[in-house]
Design a protein around this motif. Structure first.
Motif, mmCIF file in Angstrom:
data_model
loop_
_atom_site.group_PDB
_atom_site.id
_atom_site.type_symbol
_atom_site.label_atom_id
_atom_site.label_comp_id
_atom_site.label_asym_id
_atom_site.label_seq_id
_atom_site.Cartn_x
_atom_site.Cartn_y
_atom_site.Cartn_z
ATOM 1 N N UNK A 191 0.788 -1.073 -0.056
ATOM 2 C CA UNK A 191 -0.128 -0.070 0.021
ATOM 3 C C UNK A 191 0.921 1.206 0.070
ATOM 4 N N UNK A 192 0.333 2.346 -0.638
ATOM 5 C CA UNK A 192 1.208 3.693 -0.719
ATOM 6 C C UNK A 192 0.219 4.477 -0.007
ATOM 7 N N UNK A 193 0.813 5.206 1.207
ATOM 8 C CA UNK A 193 -0.094 6.213 1.865
ATOM 9 C C UNK A 193 0.472 7.487 1.202
ATOM 10 N N UNK A 194 -0.436 7.724 0.207
ATOM 11 C CA UNK A 194 -0.271 8.762 -0.877
ATOM 12 C C UNK A 194 -0.868 10.173 -0.029
ATOM 13 N N UNK A 195 0.419 11.128 0.087
ATOM 14 C CA UNK A 195 0.077 12.345 0.560
ATOM 15 C C UNK A 195 0.109 13.256 -0.901
ATOM 16 N N UNK A 196 -1.001 13.898 -1.049
ATOM 17 C CA UNK A 196 -1.332 14.618 -2.408
ATOM 18 C C UNK A 196 -1.418 15.826 -2.170
ATOM 19 N N UNK A 197 -0.809 17.031 -3.210
ATOM 20 C CA UNK A 197 -0.741 18.440 -3.414
ATOM 21 C C UNK A 197 -1.311 18.660 -4.695
ATOM 22 N N UNK A 198 -1.363 20.035 -4.538
ATOM 23 C CA UNK A 198 -1.849 20.408 -6.009
ATOM 24 C C UNK A 198 -0.476 21.540 -6.345
ATOM 25 N N UNK A 199 -0.089 21.239 -7.785
ATOM 26 C CA UNK A 199 1.056 22.168 -8.257
ATOM 27 C C UNK A 199 0.508 22.881 -9.330
ATOM 28 N N UNK A 200 0.853 24.158 -9.644
ATOM 29 C CA UNK A 200 0.523 24.840 -10.831
ATOM 30 C C UNK A 200 1.782 25.177 -11.652
ATOM 31 N N UNK A 201 1.388 25.243 -13.062
ATOM 32 C CA UNK A 201 2.359 25.672 -14.060
ATOM 33 C C UNK A 201 1.789 26.996 -14.687
ATOM 34 N N UNK A 202 2.696 27.870 -14.979
ATOM 35 C CA UNK A 202 2.384 29.009 -15.822
ATOM 36 C C UNK A 202 2.573 28.681 -17.483
ATOM 37 N N UNK A 203 3.172 27.354 -17.515
ATOM 38 C CA UNK A 203 3.635 27.062 -19.135
ATOM 39 C C UNK A 203 3.271 25.677 -19.432
ATOM 40 N N UNK A 204 2.006 25.587 -19.465
ATOM 41 C CA UNK A 204 1.326 24.042 -19.908
ATOM 42 C C UNK A 204 1.943 23.753 -21.190
ATOM 43 N N UNK A 205 2.207 24.450 -22.162
ATOM 44 C CA UNK A 205 2.717 24.262 -23.422
ATOM 45 C C UNK A 205 4.306 23.485 -23.121
ATOM 46 N N UNK A 206 4.862 23.852 -22.147
ATOM 47 C CA UNK A 206 6.266 23.100 -22.028
ATOM 48 C C UNK A 206 6.324 21.812 -21.757
ATOM 49 N N UNK A 207 4.910 21.056 -21.457
ATOM 50 C CA UNK A 207 4.948 19.709 -20.855
ATOM 51 C C UNK A 207 5.644 18.687 -22.010
ATOM 52 N N UNK A 208 6.414 17.786 -21.211
ATOM 53 C CA UNK A 208 6.872 16.845 -22.115
ATOM 54 C C UNK A 208 7.199 15.450 -21.427
ATOM 55 N N UNK A 209 6.458 14.585 -22.012
ATOM 56 C CA UNK A 209 6.460 13.186 -21.085
ATOM 57 C C UNK A 209 7.703 12.844 -20.883
ATOM 58 N N UNK A 210 8.095 12.215 -19.623
ATOM 59 C CA UNK A 210 9.360 11.586 -19.392
ATOM 60 C C UNK A 210 9.687 10.259 -20.350
ATOM 61 N N UNK A 211 8.677 9.688 -21.101
ATOM 62 C CA UNK A 211 9.017 8.501 -21.835
ATOM 63 C C UNK A 211 7.836 8.326 -22.791
ATOM 64 N N UNK A 212 7.830 7.457 -23.907
ATOM 65 C CA UNK A 212 6.704 7.443 -24.719
ATOM 66 C C UNK A 212 5.616 6.657 -23.976
ATOM 67 N N UNK A 213 6.070 5.715 -23.119
ATOM 68 C CA UNK A 213 4.885 5.053 -22.598
ATOM 69 C C UNK A 213 3.985 5.739 -21.574
ATOM 70 N N UNK A 214 4.511 6.965 -21.029
ATOM 71 C CA UNK A 214 3.876 7.777 -20.157
ATOM 72 C C UNK A 214 3.302 9.001 -20.625
ATOM 73 N N UNK A 215 2.254 8.967 -21.660
ATOM 74 C CA UNK A 215 1.616 10.202 -22.295
ATOM 75 C C UNK A 215 1.044 11.068 -21.174
ATOM 76 N N UNK A 216 0.981 12.385 -21.289
ATOM 77 C CA UNK A 216 0.293 13.448 -20.537
ATOM 78 C C UNK A 216 -0.826 14.278 -21.251
#
Length: 184
Positions: free
Chosen positions: A129-154
């Motif tokens: 089990x993961x005890x997942x502590x979750x936050x909200x993060x914001x970006x001002x540059x959504x167009x800069x998004x790049x997946x870390x690998x092809x199997x993990x699209x965003x």
């Protein structure tokens, strides 16, 4: 250096769980933290840090495809050695998984949701089990998004669109909490 106990217990002390299940999960995390190293991946329950990334100006949220779970999830994961702050872990993981370098806590650095999530066994690890502590993060540059690998699209989605593709109930709950912030 802030100890794992101080970082997690401090966050939990400032957080008000929203329901009975979350109160029980928070108590399990407190017990885990006070009994040893809450980050040990070999433990059947260990702490992880994650976040829902938002672009407040457009009201959209960013989801990441998780191949192992075959579902759209938040960004985040396990602590690296010497890490003990769940928010710092969520920020690092967010940058690594999305390529977004300007991520910042939004609208504040508080916990957005705490969920204990079952993780099924695979060829490399037992069920845990993961005890997942979750936050909200914001970006001002959504167009800069790049997946870390092809199997993990965003995907950038409106909350309504995100609700259509999210299959995990606990992720739906996180989305609901963040959606209320975006609506303000």
């Amino acid at each position: 250096m802030v100890t794992a106990q101080h970082a997690v217990l401090g966050l939990l002390a400032r957080y008000e769980p929203k329901n009975t299940t979350e109160r029980a999960d928070a108590e399990r995390v407190r017990t885990l933290v006070t009994s040893g190293d809450p980050w040990q991946r070999s433990s059947p329950l260990h702490v992880t840090g994650s976040a829902l990334i938002v672009h407040p100006e457009s009201g959209r949220v960013l989801l990441r495809w998780h191949q192992r779970h075959e579902s759209w999830l938040l960004v985040g994961g396990h602590a690296d050695p010497d890490e003990s702050d769940p928010l710092a872990i969520a920020l690092r993981e967010g940058r690594e998984e999305t390529g977004l370098t300007d991520l910042a806590p939004w609208p504040d650095a508080g916990i957005r949701h705490l969920a204990i999530v079952p993780v099924p066994a695979n060829s490399r690890e037992a069920a845990h089990e993961h005890a997942d502590i979750r936050f909200t993060l914001a970006t001002r540059t959504p167009e800069a998004v790049r997946p870390e690998n092809p199997q993990a699209p965003l995907r950038w989605l409106t909350p309504r669109e995100a609700r259509q593709v999210i299959t995990e109930e606990n992720i739906q709950e996180t989305l609901s909490r963040v959606e209320a912030l975006l609506a303000d």
